[in-house]
Design a protein around this motif. Sequence first.
Motif, mmCIF file in Angstrom:
data_model
loop_
_atom_site.group_PDB
_atom_site.id
_atom_site.type_symbol
_atom_site.label_atom_id
_atom_site.label_comp_id
_atom_site.label_asym_id
_atom_site.label_seq_id
_atom_site.Cartn_x
_atom_site.Cartn_y
_atom_site.Cartn_z
ATOM 1 N N SER A 47 67.751 -79.141 6.928
ATOM 2 C CA SER A 47 68.181 -79.534 8.272
ATOM 3 C C SER A 47 68.140 -78.319 9.197
ATOM 4 N N PRO A 48 67.873 -78.536 10.503
ATOM 5 C CA PRO A 48 67.818 -77.407 11.446
ATOM 6 C C PRO A 48 69.115 -76.611 11.505
ATOM 7 N N SER A 49 70.256 -77.263 11.356
ATOM 8 C CA SER A 49 71.524 -76.540 11.434
ATOM 9 C C SER A 49 71.677 -75.533 10.302
ATOM 10 N N ARG A 50 70.976 -75.763 9.179
ATOM 11 C CA ARG A 50 71.104 -74.859 8.038
ATOM 12 C C ARG A 50 70.158 -73.661 8.142
ATOM 13 N N PHE A 51 68.928 -73.872 8.710
ATOM 14 C CA PHE A 51 68.028 -72.712 8.798
ATOM 15 C C PHE A 51 68.087 -72.013 10.162
ATOM 16 N N ARG A 52 68.863 -72.529 11.103
ATOM 17 C CA ARG A 52 68.997 -71.860 12.402
ATOM 18 C C ARG A 52 69.500 -70.412 12.263
ATOM 19 N N PRO A 53 70.617 -70.136 11.515
ATOM 20 C CA PRO A 53 71.094 -68.744 11.442
ATOM 21 C C PRO A 53 70.062 -67.784 10.846
ATOM 22 N N ALA A 54 69.318 -68.259 9.835
ATOM 23 C CA ALA A 54 68.331 -67.383 9.205
ATOM 24 C C ALA A 54 67.193 -67.055 10.164
ATOM 25 N N LEU A 55 66.692 -68.061 10.870
ATOM 26 C CA LEU A 55 65.612 -67.810 11.827
ATOM 27 C C LEU A 55 66.093 -66.952 12.988
ATOM 28 N N ARG A 56 67.340 -67.140 13.408
ATOM 29 C CA ARG A 56 67.874 -66.300 14.485
ATOM 30 C C ARG A 56 67.903 -64.833 14.055
ATOM 31 N N SER A 57 68.330 -64.574 12.834
ATOM 32 C CA SER A 57 68.375 -63.191 12.347
ATOM 33 C C SER A 57 66.984 -62.591 12.212
ATOM 34 N N LEU A 58 66.007 -63.414 11.841
ATOM 35 C CA LEU A 58 64.644 -62.916 11.659
ATOM 36 C C LEU A 58 63.959 -62.608 12.984
ATOM 37 N N PHE A 59 64.114 -63.496 13.970
ATOM 38 C CA PHE A 59 63.301 -63.414 15.181
ATOM 39 C C PHE A 59 63.973 -62.694 16.350
ATOM 40 N N CYS A 60 65.278 -62.475 16.295
ATOM 41 C CA CYS A 60 65.970 -61.835 17.413
ATOM 42 C C CYS A 60 66.130 -60.345 17.150
ATOM 43 N N SER A 61 65.497 -59.540 17.981
ATOM 44 C CA SER A 61 65.573 -58.088 17.822
ATOM 45 C C SER A 61 66.223 -57.405 19.019
ATOM 46 N N ARG A 62 66.487 -58.154 20.103
ATOM 47 C CA ARG A 62 67.104 -57.584 21.299
ATOM 48 C C ARG A 62 68.228 -58.489 21.771
ATOM 49 N N HIS A 63 69.067 -57.946 22.628
ATOM 50 C CA HIS A 63 70.183 -58.744 23.143
ATOM 51 C C HIS A 63 69.688 -59.970 23.898
ATOM 52 N N SER A 64 68.632 -59.801 24.689
ATOM 53 C CA SER A 64 68.106 -60.938 25.448
ATOM 54 C C SER A 64 67.585 -62.034 24.516
ATOM 55 N N ASP A 65 67.055 -61.637 23.344
ATOM 56 C CA ASP A 65 66.591 -62.642 22.373
ATOM 57 C C ASP A 65 67.760 -63.494 21.874
#
Length: 395
Positions: free
Chosen positions: A52-70
Motif C-alpha cells: 500500500s502507498p501508506s507503507r512505502f511512502r516513508p521509505a521513498l521520502r527518505s530515498l528521494f528527499c535530499s534538501r529541505h525544499s524536497d
Amino acid sequence: MSALRKTEPDLGESMRAKLAGFAATLRDNGFVVGLAEYRDALTVMSGDSASSPSRFRPALRSLFCSRHSDWTMFDEIFDAFWLRRGMKSATRMSGAPQKAPDGVQAAASGARGLGNQDNADHVQRGEGEDAVEAGETRREGASRAEFIGKTDFRHLTHPDDLAEAHRLAERLALAMRARMTRRMRARPRGQRLDLRRTIHKSIANGGTPMQLVFRKRREKPLRLVVLLDGSGSMSLYSAVFLRFMHGVLDAFREAEAFLFHTRLVHISPALRERDPQRAVERMALMGQGTGGGTRIGDSLATFNRWHAKRCIHSRTCVMIVSDGYDTGPAERLGDEMRALRRRCRRIAWLNPMIGWQDYAPEAAGMKAALPFIDLFAPAHNLESLKALEPYLARI
C-alpha cells in the motif's frame, strides 16, 4: 541495460513503469533522482511495504528527499501521483520543459503523466475547470483565449499555448492600467467642499459664499512593487509571470520588479525593455542562480534595508508571488514581513498553489507571513490575475 535488469528486483512491468514515472515526476519538480536512488527504490518496492502507498511512502521520502525544499513538496506530489488527489484539474503535474532562457526555467506540465499510461484516463476534474489531456486541448464551446485564461499555467504544454499566454498576460496588464486610470481621473471638481477656504473667500462678499472652493486630494499614482519567487518549486509559473511583469512595468510607470531565490535581484531595468524576449534574456543574465532553493526572509531583509525607502510611498502595494516554501527560519520571514507591513499601504501575496484542490498554507514560512498579508489570493491562471484589478483599484 540488460546487466542492470538482471540486478533489479522483479516487480512486474506495470509497477516498474509506475515507479519510473514517479521518479521522472520528481525530477521535473526539482528533485535530484539518479540511477542509484531508482535502484534502491526498486529494492524497497520488492518487499512487503509495496502492499500500500501508506507503507512505502516513508521509505521513498527518505530515498528521494535530499534538501529541505524536497521534504516540503514530497507529500503533495506523492498524493497526486499514487492516490490521485491534491490536484485541482488533473493528476498530471509536470512534463518536458519548454525552451527558456538560462536562470528561469519555463518548464511546462502535462506532457508526462503521473504514473503509467494506464492511469492516463483517471483524470480528476475540478469545478469550473477543464482537465488537460496529454497532447490534447479541449476547446469545444470556448475560444482559445478563454481556454488559456482558465487553464493552470503548469498545464500549458504546447509552445503556441505558452506564447499566447505570454501575450495575454501583457495585454491584461495594459488593460488593467487603462481602466484604473479612467476611474482615478473621474473627479473634475474635487472630492469635498473646503469649508474653511469657502468661508474665507466669502468675507469679501459680506459672508455670502459666492464662490465655492473644493478640496481635491493630491493624487499619488498607485505604485506596484512585485517580488517574484524564482526558485525551483515556482519554475512552472515563473515564465508567464515574467511576461505579466513586463506588461506591468510597461503600463504602470510607478512600478518596480524584483526576483528572489537565495538572494534578491532588481530586474526593473531589464523588464523595461520594449522587446519582451530581449527583456527576459536580460533578466536571465541578471538573475543567475534561479531554479534552486529560496530564502524569502533573507531576500525581504535585503529589500527592506536597501530598496524599500526608494520604492515605497503611501500608495504602494507590494505584491509577492511565491508558494511560501522558505528554506530559512520562519521567524526571520515573520520579522521582515512585519517591517514591510509598516512601510506600505497593502501587501498582496499571490500563491499559485491556492488554485490546487485542498490546498492549505501549512508551510512554516507561509504561516509566519499570513498575519501581515492584506490579500492572499491564487495566481495559477490568467483569470486569477485579472481578479486583482478591483482590489488594486480600491487602494
